[in-house]
Write a protein that holds these residues in place. Structure first.
Motif, mmCIF file in Angstrom:
data_model
loop_
_atom_site.group_PDB
_atom_site.id
_atom_site.type_symbol
_atom_site.label_atom_id
_atom_site.label_comp_id
_atom_site.label_asym_id
_atom_site.label_seq_id
_atom_site.Cartn_x
_atom_site.Cartn_y
_atom_site.Cartn_z
ATOM 1 N N LEU B 41 0.835 -1.199 0.000
ATOM 2 C CA LEU B 41 0.000 0.000 0.000
ATOM 3 C C LEU B 41 0.877 1.261 0.000
ATOM 4 C CD1 LEU B 41 -3.034 0.094 -0.039
ATOM 5 C CD2 LEU B 41 -3.019 0.479 2.429
ATOM 6 N N VAL B 42 1.983 1.202 0.746
ATOM 7 C CA VAL B 42 2.914 2.326 0.766
ATOM 8 C C VAL B 42 3.446 2.579 -0.645
ATOM 9 C CG1 VAL B 42 5.176 3.107 1.553
ATOM 10 C CG2 VAL B 42 3.610 2.021 3.161
ATOM 11 N N PHE B 43 3.859 1.499 -1.326
ATOM 12 C CA PHE B 43 4.392 1.661 -2.688
ATOM 13 C C PHE B 43 3.317 2.172 -3.629
ATOM 14 C CE2 PHE B 43 7.344 -2.061 -1.549
ATOM 15 C CZ PHE B 43 8.226 -1.187 -0.944
ATOM 16 N N TYR B 44 2.089 1.681 -3.421
ATOM 17 C CA TYR B 44 0.970 2.134 -4.250
ATOM 18 C C TYR B 44 0.843 3.655 -4.149
ATOM 19 C CZ TYR B 44 -4.055 3.180 -4.877
ATOM 20 O OH TYR B 44 -5.258 3.747 -5.226
ATOM 21 N N PHE B 45 0.837 4.177 -2.912
ATOM 22 C CA PHE B 45 0.694 5.622 -2.741
ATOM 23 C C PHE B 45 1.932 6.364 -3.230
ATOM 24 C CE2 PHE B 45 -2.646 4.638 0.483
ATOM 25 C CZ PHE B 45 -3.653 5.316 -0.155
ATOM 26 N N ALA B 46 3.117 5.785 -2.984
ATOM 27 C CA ALA B 46 4.346 6.448 -3.409
ATOM 28 C C ALA B 46 4.387 6.555 -4.935
ATOM 29 C CB ALA B 46 5.560 5.678 -2.897
ATOM 30 N N TYR B 47 4.061 5.437 -5.592
ATOM 31 C CA TYR B 47 4.105 5.413 -7.055
ATOM 32 C C TYR B 47 3.114 6.412 -7.651
ATOM 33 C CZ TYR B 47 3.596 3.767 -11.814
ATOM 34 O OH TYR B 47 3.540 3.719 -13.172
ATOM 35 N N LEU B 48 1.850 6.337 -7.177
ATOM 36 C CA LEU B 48 0.825 7.198 -7.770
ATOM 37 C C LEU B 48 1.062 8.665 -7.406
ATOM 38 C CD1 LEU B 48 -2.257 4.920 -7.276
ATOM 39 C CD2 LEU B 48 -1.127 5.479 -9.410
ATOM 40 N N GLY B 49 1.561 8.896 -6.185
ATOM 41 C CA GLY B 49 1.872 10.269 -5.801
ATOM 42 C C GLY B 49 2.946 10.850 -6.712
ATOM 43 N N GLN B 50 3.921 10.018 -7.037
ATOM 44 C CA GLN B 50 4.999 10.443 -7.926
ATOM 45 C C GLN B 50 4.440 10.780 -9.319
ATOM 46 O OE1 GLN B 50 8.129 11.610 -7.361
ATOM 47 N NE2 GLN B 50 8.999 9.681 -6.732
ATOM 48 N N ALA B 51 3.539 9.921 -9.792
ATOM 49 C CA ALA B 51 2.955 10.148 -11.120
ATOM 50 C C ALA B 51 2.148 11.447 -11.125
ATOM 51 C CB ALA B 51 2.075 8.968 -11.518
ATOM 52 N N TRP B 52 1.372 11.673 -10.056
ATOM 53 C CA TRP B 52 0.570 12.895 -9.968
ATOM 54 C C TRP B 52 1.476 14.126 -9.879
ATOM 55 C CZ3 TRP B 52 0.161 16.486 -5.913
ATOM 56 C CH2 TRP B 52 -0.888 17.403 -6.025
ATOM 57 N N LEU B 282 1.048 4.928 9.609
ATOM 58 C CA LEU B 282 0.384 5.592 10.735
ATOM 59 C C LEU B 282 -1.121 5.349 10.694
ATOM 60 C CD1 LEU B 282 2.191 9.019 11.190
ATOM 61 C CD2 LEU B 282 2.255 7.010 12.657
ATOM 62 N N GLY B 283 -1.690 5.429 9.477
ATOM 63 C CA GLY B 283 -3.120 5.178 9.334
ATOM 64 C C GLY B 283 -3.478 3.770 9.780
ATOM 65 N N GLU B 284 -2.645 2.789 9.365
ATOM 66 C CA GLU B 284 -2.906 1.397 9.747
ATOM 67 C C GLU B 284 -2.761 1.225 11.251
ATOM 68 O OE1 GLU B 284 -3.900 -1.128 7.879
ATOM 69 O OE2 GLU B 284 -3.976 0.164 6.111
ATOM 70 N N ALA B 285 -1.694 1.840 11.817
ATOM 71 C CA ALA B 285 -1.451 1.702 13.249
ATOM 72 C C ALA B 285 -2.621 2.275 14.047
ATOM 73 C CB ALA B 285 -0.157 2.411 13.629
ATOM 74 N N LEU B 286 -3.129 3.413 13.561
ATOM 75 C CA LEU B 286 -4.245 4.066 14.240
ATOM 76 C C LEU B 286 -5.455 3.133 14.297
ATOM 77 C CD1 LEU B 286 -4.237 6.918 15.337
ATOM 78 C CD2 LEU B 286 -5.479 7.627 13.315
ATOM 79 N N ILE B 303 -11.562 5.985 10.010
ATOM 80 C CA ILE B 303 -10.541 6.624 10.847
ATOM 81 C C ILE B 303 -9.312 7.033 10.045
ATOM 82 C CG2 ILE B 303 -9.543 4.402 11.556
ATOM 83 C CD1 ILE B 303 -9.772 7.322 13.908
ATOM 84 N N LYS B 304 -8.923 6.191 9.075
ATOM 85 C CA LYS B 304 -7.728 6.516 8.289
ATOM 86 C C LYS B 304 -7.931 7.818 7.521
ATOM 87 C CE LYS B 304 -7.055 2.319 6.482
ATOM 88 N NZ LYS B 304 -6.574 1.336 5.499
ATOM 89 N N GLN B 305 -9.119 7.922 6.912
ATOM 90 C CA GLN B 305 -9.388 9.118 6.109
ATOM 91 C C GLN B 305 -9.415 10.366 6.977
ATOM 92 O OE1 GLN B 305 -9.647 8.880 2.833
ATOM 93 N NE2 GLN B 305 -9.473 6.662 2.851
ATOM 94 N N VAL B 306 -10.015 10.260 8.163
ATOM 95 C CA VAL B 306 -10.036 11.405 9.071
ATOM 96 C C VAL B 306 -8.608 11.812 9.399
ATOM 97 C CG1 VAL B 306 -10.678 12.184 11.373
ATOM 98 C CG2 VAL B 306 -12.266 10.793 10.063
ATOM 99 N N PHE B 307 -7.788 10.815 9.683
ATOM 100 C CA PHE B 307 -6.390 11.072 10.018
ATOM 101 C C PHE B 307 -5.650 11.718 8.841
ATOM 102 C CE2 PHE B 307 -2.049 9.283 9.820
ATOM 103 C CZ PHE B 307 -1.497 9.981 10.884
ATOM 104 N N TYR B 308 -5.825 11.165 7.646
ATOM 105 C CA TYR B 308 -5.153 11.728 6.468
ATOM 106 C C TYR B 308 -5.563 13.182 6.270
ATOM 107 C CZ TYR B 308 -4.131 6.890 5.023
ATOM 108 O OH TYR B 308 -3.697 5.601 4.966
ATOM 109 N N GLY B 309 -6.869 13.426 6.392
ATOM 110 C CA GLY B 309 -7.372 14.784 6.204
ATOM 111 C C GLY B 309 -6.734 15.745 7.193
ATOM 112 N N LEU B 310 -6.685 15.331 8.461
ATOM 113 C CA LEU B 310 -6.107 16.216 9.477
ATOM 114 C C LEU B 310 -4.619 16.438 9.222
ATOM 115 C CD1 LEU B 310 -7.982 14.947 12.644
ATOM 116 C CD2 LEU B 310 -8.456 16.945 11.232
ATOM 117 N N CYS B 311 -3.922 15.379 8.756
ATOM 118 C CA CYS B 311 -2.499 15.531 8.421
ATOM 119 C C CYS B 311 -2.307 16.632 7.387
ATOM 120 C CB CYS B 311 -1.942 14.230 7.839
ATOM 121 S SG CYS B 311 -1.529 13.030 9.077
#
Lengths: 289, 338
Positions: B41-52, B282-286, B303-311
């Motif tokens: 999941l980390v790589f998924y976000f890293a890869y797509l974030g890089q593309a964006w 962090l989202g998973e740990a939460l 909860i993950k989305q709330v956390f991401y939004g606040l971040c």
């Protein structure tokens, strides 16, 4: 199909459209004055719907009766959001502001999901199935009440901007912020008031919509996009434009539901949005920037 | 080429990078299935974030509809595989081409009609939503009922060519993709094209005045970003084996894609990667830590989305340029070049 079917559909679409227009008015006021594109629009509306739902469940209040309460709540939230957070970020690049509000939106909708769960809930009103017969038309009582309420709130807002001193001052901030500062207006306070007033529209629209729609968290995204469609079709910053475009979208959705499939109806709204963005970015009613 | 870039990184930075890479390469030997899926999941976000980031961070064009390119890639790759038995790697090329064409069309319309700023962002959302409803009704790819890939393909072995295999195989595929896109972005930044993009991002009119064809290079940025996002979509399709238009094309996915880049630092090379490494674990740990709240009737799905939004709110308010520039200083890396 007899002609009455179409007329009925058009009329009920127009009444629903008035609520869309009222909600879009909130987006329009906030953008027009604060130049903030409120990506959390639908999310605030869903929060208003849940507030009205709780008022109904706990105190048995009709959503139309709880409009003032919910509006006061949303006004406070909107004022606090602008005064506490966004006012500090006026020098931030535009795209960061959009992303900030989109992030707030995600937190809001997920917060609703955590508290209320994913299931759709609604209010049971004893007049839910009443209807009025006007000539060939057969109109649901809730829809008529909803339309009247939407027009009243929009009218009050227009009167406020036109005839009160604070309303005029807010308009001045939106028209020319430097000029407003020069004349000694407290721009930050007025921005926060404008965000609060926009939130009042959202709150009222949320309460009224609860008469017609079951509330669930994921409606939020849909209503944010719908408000964008209405406001852009009507022209950002134009009050009459928003109401007219709301009715237009409401009617076209109703007719699309009749002629094609109901689930395809929002595709037409998005198609219309794309066409308006490309060929008439100032909106159907708005003036060229 | 890579040698020169490595030489530009301060020695301590090279050490950290090497350690991180070694740890990631060896990780599947030491961690369990759940941790492995979190890293994917980390790589998924890293890869797509890089593309964006290529579109926003380099060329300065805000897209809030990247789920469109992701979904076009995912559906093209999956449909070609299911209906015609085409290899996912060829499907990836096809998906990339479809997404790049869509990106070119949207970019051309937007830039030709001079739709700037927020209107362009809304245009990208509108196209993504339009396509979502279209796919909801397109029965050849399953409609709203979903489109499923057969999981029988590579039982008992890892078939890299057919992209059928164990989570460990997918872990390495995603890792390779993330490294690949990082190297590509590094190359772009010191290329002619990259400098044109940065010039457009900083001041489009000045870039135009210097003779840069801003229209053309903005379109290139959209096309490249779209194609890379589509590759990610194909990988996702073969990793998850199910596609639903309401999830694939949703605006939530578009926003999720850019969170890592925002947190890490827009326009930086390591930003999207750092952001993904911060947010996802962090989202998973939460979710795990707040498990007791479930007994109070609070549903933890959000909860993950709330956390991401606040971040993001915290980052925008306090550390606007992202975590990476700050981390760079904290790690003592700013002694050397950039």
């Amino acid at each position: 199909m007899p002609i009455e079917v179409y007329l009925n559909q058009i009329a009920s679409g127009a009444l629903t459209g008035l609520i869309y227009g009222l909600s879009a008015l909130g987006l329009s006021v906030i953008f027009g004055v604060c130049k903030i594109v409120n990506f959390a629009h639908g999310e605030m509306m869903v929060i208003a719907m849940y507030a009205a739902l709780l008022a109904f469940q706990w105190f048995g209040l009709d959503p139309l009766v709880s409009i003032p309460l919910v509006c006061a709540l949303l006004f406070a939230a909107g004022y606090a959001l602008q005064a506490g957070l966004i006012n500090r970020l006026i020098d931030v690049p535009d795209h960061m502001q959009f992303i900030l509000l989109a992030a707030i939106a995600i937190a809001m909708v997920s917060g609703c999901l955590m508290i209320f769960g994913p299931n759709a809930q609604n209010v049971q009103l004893d007049y839910a199935y009443d209807s009025y017969e006007i000539g060939p038309l057969l109109l649901d009582k809730v829809r008529v009440l909803a339309g009247i309420a939407a027009i009243s709130v929009a009218g009050l807002l227009a009167a406020f901007f036109r005839w009160t001193w604070i309303g005029k001052a807010i308009c001045a901030c939106g028209d020319n912020i430097v000029g407003a500062r020069v004349t000694g207006l407290n721009v930050k306070h007025l921005f926060a008031l404008a965000f609060g007033l926009g939130s009042v529209c959202i709150g009222a629209a949320g309460c009224i919509l609860l008469l017609l729609v079951d509330v669930q968290p994921f409606l939020a995204v849909e209503y944010t996009l719908l408000a964008f469609v209405v406001v852009i079709v009507g022209g950002l910053g134009s009050l009459t434009g928003a109401l007219l475009a709301g009715v237009l979208i409401g009617v076209s959705e109703a007719l699309a539901g009749l002629f094609i499939q109901p689930s395809l109806k929002s595709m037409f709204s998005f198609g219309l949005l794309i066409l308006v963005l490309l060929f008439r970015p100032q909106g159907l009613v708005g003036k060229r920037a | 080429m890579i040698k020169i870039w490595l030489a530009e990184i301060p020695p301590r930075g090279r050490l950290y990078l090497g350690l991180l890479l070694a740890a990631l390469l060896a990780a599947p030997l030491f961690i369990d299935g759940y941790a492995l899926s979190v890293l994917v999941l980390v790589f998924y976000f890293a890869y797509l974030g890089q593309a964006w980031n290529i579109m926003m961070g380099f060329a300065g064009q805000l897209s809030l509809g990247h789920a469109l390119y992701f979904g076009l890639g995912a559906y093209t790759g999956a449909a070609l595989y299911v209906h015609f038995g085409l290899s996912p790697w060829l499907g990836m090329l096809a998906g990339g081409a479809v997404a790049a064409a869509a990106g070119a069309a949207i970019g051309a319309l937007g830039f030709r009609f001079k739709i700037g700023g927020v209107y362009f962002a809304i245009l990208t959302i509108a196209f993504a939503e339009f396509t979502r409803i279209l796919f909801d009704h397109w029965l050849w790819v399953g409609g709203s009922g979903g489109f499923f890939l057969p999981v029988t393909g590579g039982r008992g072995g890892n078939d890299l060519l057919g992209l059928r295999g164990s989570p460990t195989m997918f872990y390495y595929v995603w890792l390779a993709a993330t490294i690949g896109v990082l190297i590509l972005c590094r190359a772009l930044l010191s290329s002619r094209l990259g400098y044109f993009w940065l010039a457009i991002r900083e001041d489009q009119e000045a870039a135009q005045a210097l003779g840069i064809n801003t229209f053309r290079y903005k379109i290139f940025a959209v096309m490249l970003s779209a194609a890379l996002t589509a590759f990610g979509g194909v990988l996702y399709a073969f990793y998850n084996n199910n596609l639903f238009p309401s999830a694939i094309f949703s605006i939530t996915r578009s926003i999720d894609m850019l969170l890592g880049a925002i947190i890490g630092g827009v326009g930086t090379l390591m930003g999207p990667i750092i952001g993904a490494f911060i947010l996802t674990p962090l989202g998973e740990a939460l979710t795990v830590l707040l498990e007791p709240l479930r007994d109070l009737g609070i549903k933890l799905d959000g909860i993950k989305q709330v956390f991401y939004g606040l971040c993001v709110v915290v980052i925008v308010v306090f550390q606007r340029r992202g975590v990476w520039p700050w981390l760079w200083r904290k790690l003592g890396l700013d002694g050397g070049a950039k």
